[in-house]
Design a protein around this motif. Structure first.
Motif, PDB file in Angstrom:
ATOM      1  N   SER A  98       0.858  -1.183   0.000  1.00 51.32           N
ATOM      2  CA  SER A  98       0.000   0.000   0.000  1.00 51.32           C
ATOM      3  C   SER A  98       0.896   1.236   0.000  1.00 51.32           C
ATOM      4  O   SER A  98       1.962   1.222   0.596  1.00 51.32           O
ATOM      5  CB  SER A  98      -0.868   0.048   1.254  1.00 51.32           C
ATOM      6  N   GLY A  99       0.442   2.249  -0.681  1.00 56.24           N
ATOM      7  CA  GLY A  99       1.250   3.466  -0.788  1.00 56.24           C
ATOM      8  C   GLY A  99       2.047   3.497  -2.071  1.00 56.24           C
ATOM      9  O   GLY A  99       2.532   4.553  -2.476  1.00 56.24           O
ATOM     10  N   THR A 100       2.185   2.332  -2.708  1.00 56.22           N
ATOM     11  CA  THR A 100       2.818   2.311  -4.032  1.00 56.22           C
ATOM     12  C   THR A 100       1.713   2.428  -5.095  1.00 56.22           C
ATOM     13  O   THR A 100       0.534   2.186  -4.806  1.00 56.22           O
ATOM     14  CB  THR A 100       3.620   1.016  -4.268  1.00 56.22           C
ATOM     15  N   GLY A 103       0.250  -0.996  -5.688  1.00 53.75           N
ATOM     16  CA  GLY A 103      -0.428  -1.414  -4.463  1.00 53.75           C
ATOM     17  C   GLY A 103      -1.735  -0.678  -4.253  1.00 53.75           C
ATOM     18  O   GLY A 103      -2.710  -1.226  -3.749  1.00 53.75           O
ATOM     19  N   ASP A 104      -1.772   0.568  -4.677  1.00 55.28           N
ATOM     20  CA  ASP A 104      -2.973   1.380  -4.454  1.00 55.28           C
ATOM     21  C   ASP A 104      -4.009   1.237  -5.564  1.00 55.28           C
ATOM     22  O   ASP A 104      -5.201   1.424  -5.313  1.00 55.28           O
ATOM     23  CB  ASP A 104      -2.594   2.870  -4.339  1.00 55.28           C
ATOM     24  N   THR A 107      -4.811  -4.648  -9.507  1.00 49.41           N
ATOM     25  CA  THR A 107      -5.024  -5.983  -8.938  1.00 49.41           C
ATOM     26  C   THR A 107      -4.461  -7.097  -9.822  1.00 49.41           C
ATOM     27  O   THR A 107      -4.359  -8.228  -9.374  1.00 49.41           O
ATOM     28  CB  THR A 107      -6.531  -6.274  -8.734  1.00 49.41           C
TER      29      THR A 107
END
Ligand code: CMP
Length: 143
Positions: A98-100, A103-104, A107
């Protein structure tokens, strides 16, 4: 100054993520020195992804990258090649923190939003493949 090639893939353009992605690199402190919205020929796609030619997903990869406009960019700054890869996250969004970017926003490994050069050699090759010399600007950051 170090430069890298980044490309918002067709899924990122379709999902209106160009501004978000440009903004992340701007806010980090990197300098945009080349950019164009373009459709990709099969010839260019096959050259760009030549190292994956023998992979089972090569055809799918070329089909996808030629399926709609991409936003091709050259960014410049300290350690930009490795830092851009960190900001993008792992290739497979399932493994991306998360934060990349991946990642954000992603999918699937095929539709993973963004490509970035993985080494100085790749950056040099990819910038030369996608941009002519006069499309990569040299300008001082004055503020
Ligand atoms: P990219 O960084 O553009 O470099 C090669 C691309 O191949 C990679 O991102 C993925 O989008 C894609 N890729 C990798 N593995 C697979 C896979 N198993 N199926 C489809 N595409 C893949």
């Amino acid at each position: 100054m170090e430069k890298t090639f980044l490309m918002v893939k067709p899924d990122g353009v379709q999902r209106n993520l160009v501004g978000e992605i440009v903004s992340r690199f701007e806010k980090k402190g990197y300098q945009l020195v080349g950019a164009k919205l373009m459709t990709v020929s099969r010839e260019l796609a096959e050259k760009h992804y030549a190292e994956h030619k023998e992979r089972p997903f090569f055809g799918e990869l070329v089909d996808f990258i030629t399926s709609g406009p991409v936003f091709a960019m050259v960014w410049q700054g300290n350690n930009v090649i490795a830092n851009a890869r960190s900001m993008m996250g792992k290739t497979n969004p399932a493994d991306a923190a998360s934060g990349t970017i991946r990642g954000d926003f992603a999918t699937s490994v095929g539709m993973n939003i963004i490509h970035g050069s993985d080494s100085p050699e790749s950056a040099e090759r990819e910038i030369a493949l996608w941009f002519s010399n006069d499309e990569v600007l040299a300008y001082d950051k004055t503020i």
